[in-house]
Motif scaffolding. Structure first.
Motif, PDB file in Angstrom:
ATOM      1  N   CYS A 126      53.797  52.175  26.025  1.00  0.00           N
ATOM      2  CA  CYS A 126      53.387  50.777  25.890  1.00  0.00           C
ATOM      3  C   CYS A 126      52.850  50.493  24.490  1.00  0.00           C
ATOM      4  O   CYS A 126      52.633  51.390  23.681  1.00  0.00           O
ATOM      5  CB  CYS A 126      52.360  50.408  26.959  1.00  0.00           C
ATOM      6  SG  CYS A 126      50.658  50.871  26.565  1.00  0.00           S
TER       7      CYS A 126
ATOM      8  N   CYS B 193      49.729  52.341  23.312  1.00  0.00           N
ATOM      9  CA  CYS B 193      49.755  53.809  23.198  1.00  0.00           C
ATOM     10  C   CYS B 193      50.629  54.308  22.049  1.00  0.00           C
ATOM     11  O   CYS B 193      50.551  55.479  21.691  1.00  0.00           O
ATOM     12  CB  CYS B 193      50.268  54.422  24.497  1.00  0.00           C
ATOM     13  SG  CYS B 193      49.096  54.319  25.863  1.00  0.00           S
TER      14      CYS B 193
ATOM     15  N   ARG C 298      44.264  50.420  21.317  1.00  0.00           N
ATOM     16  CA  ARG C 298      42.967  49.976  21.847  1.00  0.00           C
ATOM     17  C   ARG C 298      41.865  50.046  20.794  1.00  0.00           C
ATOM     18  O   ARG C 298      40.877  49.322  20.880  1.00  0.00           O
ATOM     19  CB  ARG C 298      42.580  50.833  23.058  1.00  0.00           C
ATOM     20  CG  ARG C 298      43.443  50.541  24.267  1.00  0.00           C
ATOM     21  CD  ARG C 298      43.198  51.558  25.391  1.00  0.00           C
ATOM     22  NE  ARG C 298      44.216  51.414  26.417  1.00  0.00           N
ATOM     23  CZ  ARG C 298      45.436  51.950  26.320  1.00  0.00           C
ATOM     24  NH1 ARG C 298      45.770  52.669  25.273  1.00  0.00           N
ATOM     25  NH2 ARG C 298      46.331  51.746  27.279  1.00  0.00           N
TER      26      ARG C 298
ATOM     27  N   CYS D 295      53.517  52.629  31.836  1.00  0.00           N
ATOM     28  CA  CYS D 295      53.499  53.308  30.544  1.00  0.00           C
ATOM     29  C   CYS D 295      53.677  54.806  30.776  1.00  0.00           C
ATOM     30  O   CYS D 295      52.946  55.411  31.558  1.00  0.00           O
ATOM     31  CB  CYS D 295      52.181  53.029  29.831  1.00  0.00           C
ATOM     32  SG  CYS D 295      51.950  54.043  28.351  1.00  0.00           S
TER      33      CYS D 295
ATOM     34  N   GLU E 152      50.575  56.936  29.968  1.00  0.00           N
ATOM     35  CA  GLU E 152      49.414  56.758  30.848  1.00  0.00           C
ATOM     36  C   GLU E 152      49.642  57.221  32.278  1.00  0.00           C
ATOM     37  O   GLU E 152      48.694  57.253  33.069  1.00  0.00           O
ATOM     38  CB  GLU E 152      48.992  55.283  30.844  1.00  0.00           C
ATOM     39  CG  GLU E 152      48.522  54.800  29.487  1.00  0.00           C
ATOM     40  CD  GLU E 152      48.264  53.295  29.481  1.00  0.00           C
ATOM     41  OE1 GLU E 152      47.346  52.853  30.193  1.00  0.00           O
ATOM     42  OE2 GLU E 152      49.009  52.578  28.785  1.00  0.00           O
TER      43      GLU E 152
END
Ligand SMILES: [Zn+2]
Length: 239
Positions: A157, A160, A183, A213, A216
């Motif tokens: 994503c 990431c 992030r 993702c 993740e």
């Protein structure tokens, strides 16, 4: 085997790690032959996918370019290509990936289908345009748009996929919607979003997009997270 339905009008799905015969670090349903996994395990896994698809599957081996191969026989061994297309009923196509974006396309106008591998470089080089053009060619008529539907599978994503600023700028100059940040605010690329944007620009509708993702989700393979690992696949069967 637990799969993710692709949400198209034909038999189409994305695999996960669930099921399969591979041992760590490829556990369990690794579908790639080039990553160092036991060939017998990969063959067994591919057989399981073919049973789930209800047809022999041709897997593409991507080279991060824009090569499109036409597959004309069920189970045909695919050449190295970044997209596979067919209009032969009973032919099943698969695009493998682990962070790169697997894309499945269905043209309701002709019944033709495509499986596409779109990583950063393939996207940038125009693999989506090439695959859509190949499907339109199979109509044999004028280049009308519409009736092309698409499904975007699990991929890394936009939060990431950290990249150097210069690389982000290069890709975003061609695909503005790829521009993203992690992030913690560092430069990143959102490949699934850029893929969705380009598919829409080329007239695909509807576009189904998995929000999973790969980095993740432990139930998906991620090259970025794990280095040596397996590959999932997007699989589509020509009706
Ligand atoms: Zn992510």
């Amino acid at each position: 085997m637990r799969v993710i339905d692709a949400g198209l009008d034909v038999r189409a799905f994305f695999t996960t790690r669930d099921g399969g015969a591979s041992a760590p670090p490829f556990a369990g349903l690794n579908l790639a032959t080039h990553v160092g996994d036991d060939p017998a395990a990969v063959a067994s896994n591919r057989d399981a996918v073919a049973r789930h698809a209800g047809a022999p599957v041709t897997f593409l081996t991507a080279e991060h370019g824009i090569a499109v191969a036409h597959i004309t026989e069920p189970g045909q061994v695919g050449p190295t290509a970044d997209a596979l297309v067919t209009n032969v009923p009973g032919v099943a196509l698969a695009a493998i990936a682990a962070d790169c974006v697997p894309i499945l396309l269905h043209d309701a106008a002709s019944g033709a289908v495509a499986a596409v591998h779109a990583g950063r470089e393939g996207l940038f080089a125009g693999v989506i345009d090439a695959a859509v053009a190949a499907l339109i060619d199979l109509r044999g008529g004028p280049r009308v748009t519409g009736k092309l539907s698409a499904s975007i599978g699990p991929a890394v994503c936009g939060r990431c996929y950290e990249v150097p600023a210069q690389l982000r700028a290069r890709v975003a100059a061609r695909h503005p919607s790829a521009l993203s940040s992690t992030r913690i605010g560092t430069p990143a690329l959102d490949l699934p979003r850029a893929v969705e944007t380009r598919l829409a620009e080329l007239g695909c509708h509807p576009i189904v997009r998995s929000r999973l993702c790969t980095v993740e989700n432990e139930n998906l393979f991620s090259h970025r997270r794990d280095g040596v690992t397996g590959r999932i696949a997007g699989v589509i069967v020509c009706p």
